[in-house]
Design a protein around this motif. Structure first.
Motif, mmCIF file in Angstrom:
data_model
loop_
_atom_site.group_PDB
_atom_site.id
_atom_site.type_symbol
_atom_site.label_atom_id
_atom_site.label_comp_id
_atom_site.label_asym_id
_atom_site.label_seq_id
_atom_site.Cartn_x
_atom_site.Cartn_y
_atom_site.Cartn_z
ATOM 1 N N ILE A 1 72.518 11.605 85.304
ATOM 2 C CA ILE A 1 73.624 10.706 85.636
ATOM 3 C C ILE A 1 74.859 11.044 84.813
ATOM 4 O O ILE A 1 75.982 10.979 85.297
ATOM 5 N N CYS A 2 74.644 11.443 83.564
ATOM 6 C CA CYS A 2 75.786 11.789 82.720
ATOM 7 C C CYS A 2 76.531 12.982 83.279
ATOM 8 O O CYS A 2 77.755 13.034 83.252
ATOM 9 N N MET B 1 70.799 8.302 72.977
ATOM 10 C CA MET B 1 70.842 8.504 74.443
ATOM 11 C C MET B 1 69.434 8.461 75.011
ATOM 12 O O MET B 1 68.539 9.121 74.531
ATOM 13 N N LYS B 2 69.294 7.682 76.058
ATOM 14 C CA LYS B 2 67.976 7.564 76.653
ATOM 15 C C LYS B 2 67.646 8.846 77.400
ATOM 16 O O LYS B 2 68.482 9.429 78.078
ATOM 17 N N LYS B 3 66.419 9.297 77.253
ATOM 18 C CA LYS B 3 65.945 10.489 77.962
ATOM 19 C C LYS B 3 66.181 10.356 79.462
ATOM 20 O O LYS B 3 66.000 9.296 80.023
ATOM 21 N N GLY B 4 66.537 11.440 80.068
ATOM 22 C CA GLY B 4 66.695 11.445 81.511
ATOM 23 C C GLY B 4 68.060 10.986 81.966
ATOM 24 O O GLY B 4 68.344 10.927 83.148
ATOM 25 N N LEU B 5 68.898 10.668 81.021
ATOM 26 C CA LEU B 5 70.250 10.256 81.379
ATOM 27 C C LEU B 5 71.128 11.482 81.620
ATOM 28 O O LEU B 5 72.250 11.378 82.099
ATOM 29 N N THR B 6 70.566 12.642 81.324
ATOM 30 C CA THR B 6 71.312 13.887 81.515
ATOM 31 C C THR B 6 71.873 13.994 82.925
ATOM 32 O O THR B 6 73.026 14.351 83.130
#
Lengths: 106, 106
Positions: free
Chosen positions: B8-9, B1-6
DNA sequence: ACTTCATATGAATAATTATTCATTTAAATA
DNA sequence: TATTTAAATGAATAATTATTCATATGAAGT
């Protein structure tokens, strides 16, 4: 989607629909770690981390391995990797600018 | 998981973490339909369906096609198919008996 | 057995999200 | 343009979920 999966999906997504838990998963993807390590890494209270790990564990989105006092948690990558990948793809392809999907905070 | 996708997820999963919306998606997977058709199929009020379709639309998990008065909604299968597939796999492999993941209602 | 360290649990409160019902907007057609 | 049909919106309330803080459990070492 197979019929009747609505119920399990609902619980599943509910577990994932939380910034604290997502941050924990993001952290655990880097490397498995203990509750306190997680708490430190995320700047959160230990009890908050414990409370949030519980539903993830109950749903087998993470696994636990007890080493004496320490409980080391590991991400279930087989399940989560493809899901995060699908979301990444979605973000790039369908929400390139973030758009309404990200407007407002959270 | 790409960092910072938290971020949008979180929004993404929040949208999916709801039985009404999942039921709507399940129904729309069968075939695209209008708000009233959905309301009838799910035995829910029209306004409830509208309210619940909105976040799905904002996040591009469904698309709208206006045919006169009728608004026909279609599932974004490219995104949702692999996610549902991953959950199905998860359910079979990691939660064969439902277990704590399903105990209690919801 | 006592103390310490690590984690989990419980219960109260706070915050968020869902649902309902009334109303509005908008398109089509008489 | 008045009416009907379809869908969206707003605001209030209900329901769910998150967070905090205090406490309990449990393993290791003294």
């Amino acid at each position: 989607m197979k019929k009747g999966l609505t119920k399990i999906c609902s619980r599943f997504f509910t577990n994932l629909a939380n910034p604290t838990r997502l941050a924990a998963l993001e952290q655990l993807l880097e490397k498995p770690m203990s509750v306190n390590e997680l708490a430190t890494a995320l700047g959160q209270e230990q009890s908050m981390i414990s409370h949030n790990l519980k539903p993830l564990l109950d749903c087998n989105l993470i696994t636990i391995q007890k080493q004496g006092k320490k409980h080391i948690y590991t991400v279930n990558q087989e399940t989560l990797q493809p899901i995060f990948a699908a979301i990444e793809n979605h973000a790039q392809k369908f929400c390139p600018t973030g758009g309404k999907c990200l407007n407002g905070e959270n």
